[in-house]
Design a protein around this motif. Structure first.
Motif, mmCIF file in Angstrom:
data_model
loop_
_atom_site.group_PDB
_atom_site.id
_atom_site.type_symbol
_atom_site.label_atom_id
_atom_site.label_comp_id
_atom_site.label_asym_id
_atom_site.label_seq_id
_atom_site.Cartn_x
_atom_site.Cartn_y
_atom_site.Cartn_z
ATOM 1 N N CYS A 68 46.206 33.192 50.680
ATOM 2 C CA CYS A 68 46.453 32.074 49.779
ATOM 3 C C CYS A 68 47.958 31.874 49.620
ATOM 4 N N CYS A 71 40.557 30.146 49.014
ATOM 5 C CA CYS A 71 40.979 31.323 48.262
ATOM 6 C C CYS A 71 39.830 31.775 47.371
ATOM 7 N N LYS A 107 45.348 36.909 46.960
ATOM 8 C CA LYS A 107 45.691 36.261 48.236
ATOM 9 C C LYS A 107 44.535 36.273 49.223
ATOM 10 N N VAL A 145 41.391 35.155 51.199
ATOM 11 C CA VAL A 145 40.737 33.912 51.567
ATOM 12 C C VAL A 145 39.445 34.199 52.324
#
Length: 136
Positions: A35, A21, A43, A45
Motif C-alpha cells: 500500500c 490494501c 502495507k 495488499v
C-alpha cells in the motif's frame, strides 16, 4: 497477453487484476507490492479483480506512430482514455470502436480484450481496451 499480471480472461471476458490494501481498502492498478497510501499504517495488499465497466473521464488522441517497442499491427491514429472504475480508481487504456471525432467525456464504457499485434511464435498478443457500453 501483452504483459503478465495486467488482466486475465474468463471465457471471452477480460478482467483487470489489481491489488487492494487489506487495511485501508485503497485499490491499485496495475498490481502494487504494498500500500502506498501515506495515511495507512498497514502495507499488506491482496489480489483484486476490478470492475469491467466505468465512465470515460478524459482522453487524448495519438496521431503519431509510437516507437517499435510499442508494437501495434496496422497502426493508425488511436485514442487513449482515462476510465473511472469506482472506488477512487481511474485506469488508462486504449479506446476501441470510437470514431476519433466522436469521443465524449461521460460515455459509459466496458472492458474488452483485443489483439494488439501478432507474434510469429505466440500468435495474437492481446491487450485490454475500453469500448462504448451498449445499452441493454
Amino acid at each position: 497477453m501483452v504483459a503478465d499480471g495486467l488482466f486475465e480472461l474468463h471465457g471471452d471476458e477480460p478482467r483487470l487484476i489489481g491489488t487492494r490494501c487489506a487495511a485501508c481498502g485503497t485499490v491499485y492498478f496495475p498490481q502494487a507490492p504494498s500500500c502506498r497510501n501515506p495515511d495507512c499504517r498497514e502495507k499488506t495488499v491482496e489480489r483484486a479483480v476490478l470492475p469491467t465497466r466505468g465512465v470515460l473521464v478524459s482522453y487524448t488522441v495519438q496521431r503519431y506512430q509510437p516507437p517499435a517497442l510499442f508494437r501495434i499491427d496496422d497502426w493508425q491514429p488511436y485514442a487513449i482514455g482515462l476510465v473511472d472504475l469506482g472506488d477512487g480508481l481511474e485506469v488508462m487504456g486504449l479506446l476501441s470502436g470510437f470514431a476519433l471525432d466522436g469521443i465524449a467525456i461521460g460515455t459509459r464504457v466496458r472492458l474488452v480484450a483485443e489483439s494488439l499485434y501478432a507474434d510469429a511464435e505466440r500468435g495474437p498478443v492481446l491487450t485490454y481496451k475500453f469500448a462504448r457500453e451498449i445499452d441493454a
